[in-house]
Scaffold this active site. Structure first.
Site, PDB file in Angstrom:
ATOM      1  CE  LYS A  64      81.293  22.932 -15.576  1.00  0.00           C
ATOM      2  NZ  LYS A  64      81.320  22.437 -14.169  1.00  0.00           N
ATOM      3  CE1 TYR A  78      86.344  20.027 -14.179  1.00  0.00           C
ATOM      4  CE2 TYR A  78      85.301  18.711 -15.889  1.00  0.00           C
ATOM      5  CZ  TYR A  78      85.400  19.893 -15.170  1.00  0.00           C
ATOM      6  OH  TYR A  78      84.555  20.946 -15.446  1.00  0.00           O
ATOM      7  CG  ASN A  97      78.777  24.247 -12.132  1.00  0.00           C
ATOM      8  OD1 ASN A  97      79.129  23.699 -13.168  1.00  0.00           O
ATOM      9  ND2 ASN A  97      79.617  24.514 -11.157  1.00  0.00           N
ATOM     10  CG  HIS A 103      85.848  24.703 -15.923  1.00  0.00           C
ATOM     11  ND1 HIS A 103      86.218  24.314 -14.658  1.00  0.00           N
ATOM     12  CD2 HIS A 103      87.001  25.004 -16.579  1.00  0.00           C
ATOM     13  CE1 HIS A 103      87.541  24.358 -14.573  1.00  0.00           C
ATOM     14  NE2 HIS A 103      88.045  24.772 -15.721  1.00  0.00           N
ATOM     15  CD  GLU A 149      91.478  24.543 -16.455  1.00  0.00           C
ATOM     16  OE1 GLU A 149      91.326  23.879 -15.416  1.00  0.00           O
ATOM     17  OE2 GLU A 149      90.849  25.597 -16.685  1.00  0.00           O
TER      18      GLU A 149
HETATM   19  P1  CMP Z   1      84.211  23.147 -12.222  1.00  0.00           P
HETATM   20  O1  CMP Z   1      84.616  24.575 -12.101  1.00  0.00           O
HETATM   21  O2  CMP Z   1      84.011  22.629 -13.582  1.00  0.00           O
HETATM   22  O3  CMP Z   1      85.321  22.256 -11.497  1.00  0.00           O
HETATM   23  C1  CMP Z   1      85.006  20.996 -10.911  1.00  0.00           C
HETATM   24  C2  CMP Z   1      83.560  20.715 -10.936  1.00  0.00           C
HETATM   25  O4  CMP Z   1      83.137  19.694 -10.087  1.00  0.00           O
HETATM   26  C3  CMP Z   1      82.782  21.922 -10.451  1.00  0.00           C
HETATM   27  O5  CMP Z   1      82.852  22.947 -11.410  1.00  0.00           O
HETATM   28  C4  CMP Z   1      81.413  21.337 -10.202  1.00  0.00           C
HETATM   29  O6  CMP Z   1      80.590  21.357 -11.334  1.00  0.00           O
HETATM   30  C5  CMP Z   1      81.765  19.906  -9.848  1.00  0.00           C
HETATM   31  N1  CMP Z   1      81.465  19.678  -8.450  1.00  0.00           N
HETATM   32  C6  CMP Z   1      81.979  20.333  -7.402  1.00  0.00           C
HETATM   33  N2  CMP Z   1      81.450  19.846  -6.258  1.00  0.00           N
HETATM   34  C7  CMP Z   1      80.560  18.894  -6.617  1.00  0.00           C
HETATM   35  C8  CMP Z   1      79.700  18.045  -5.906  1.00  0.00           C
HETATM   36  N3  CMP Z   1      79.631  18.079  -4.576  1.00  0.00           N
HETATM   37  N4  CMP Z   1      78.937  17.190  -6.612  1.00  0.00           N
HETATM   38  C9  CMP Z   1      79.017  17.144  -7.969  1.00  0.00           C
HETATM   39  N5  CMP Z   1      79.837  17.928  -8.708  1.00  0.00           N
HETATM   40  C10 CMP Z   1      80.583  18.797  -8.023  1.00  0.00           C
END
Ligand code: CMP
Length: 139
Positions: free
Chosen positions: A10, A50, A113, A116, A127
């Site tokens: 990311k 998404y 984070n 993904h 995906e």
């Molecule tokens: P990802 O695996 O990319 O799939 C969906 C993403 O939404 C997840 O990782 C997080 O990065 C994001 N996400 C999940 N919960 C929250 C939250 N409470 N606030 C902001 N982003 C979120």
């Protein structure tokens, strides 16, 4: 079984120049990068990727962040690649991720984070197809 999964590094990680450190974690876990490219997603592309989260309160924040800088999209191959990748990523919330996982070591927050990864065979297939044509993937 030998599986393929989709992985994405990311914008928080490309910004900090730690894509190599993340790839090292994936490879050290036994996953092989069989396709990879660095791209900048438009807001629209992030929204399409998404779409399953479109009703969530964090959808705008998520798609703005994911289009705020380059990402590295990958196809990973290995034995039980989907589960293995999820294991090496760690929990979505870095505060809950096991020590040694990518998110424990590198993630900045639940939103930013670092990685993904697909959660199941169906989403892995979708995906991968979202970003790669068959001829771009080579084991
Ligand atoms: P990802 O695996 O990319 O799939 C969906 C993403 O939404 C997840 O990782 C997080 O990065 C994001 N996400 C999940 N919960 C929250 C939250 N409470 N606030 C902001 N982003 C979120």
């Amino acid at each position: 079984a030998l599986e393929r999964t989709f992985s994405m590094i990311k914008p928080d990680a490309t910004r900090r120049n730690i894509t190599g450190k993340i790839v090292d974690k994936l490879e050290s876990a036994g996953l092989r990068v069989v396709a990879q490219k660095r791209i900048l997603m438009s807001k629209k592309t992030a929204e399409a990727f998404y779409a399953v989260h479109s009703e969530r309160p964090f959808f705008q924040e998520l798609t703005e962040f994911m289009s705020s800088g380059p990402v590295v999209v990958q196809v990973l191959e290995g034995e039980n690649a989907i589960a293995k990748n999820r294991e090496v990523m760690g929990a979505t919330d870095p505060a809950k991720a096991d020590p040694g996982t990518i998110r424990a070591e590198f993630a900045e927050s639940i939103g930013e984070n670092s990685v993904h990864g697909s959660d199941a065979p169906g989403t892995a297939k979708e995906e991968i197809a979202f970003f790669f044509s068959g001829s771009e993937i080579t084991g």
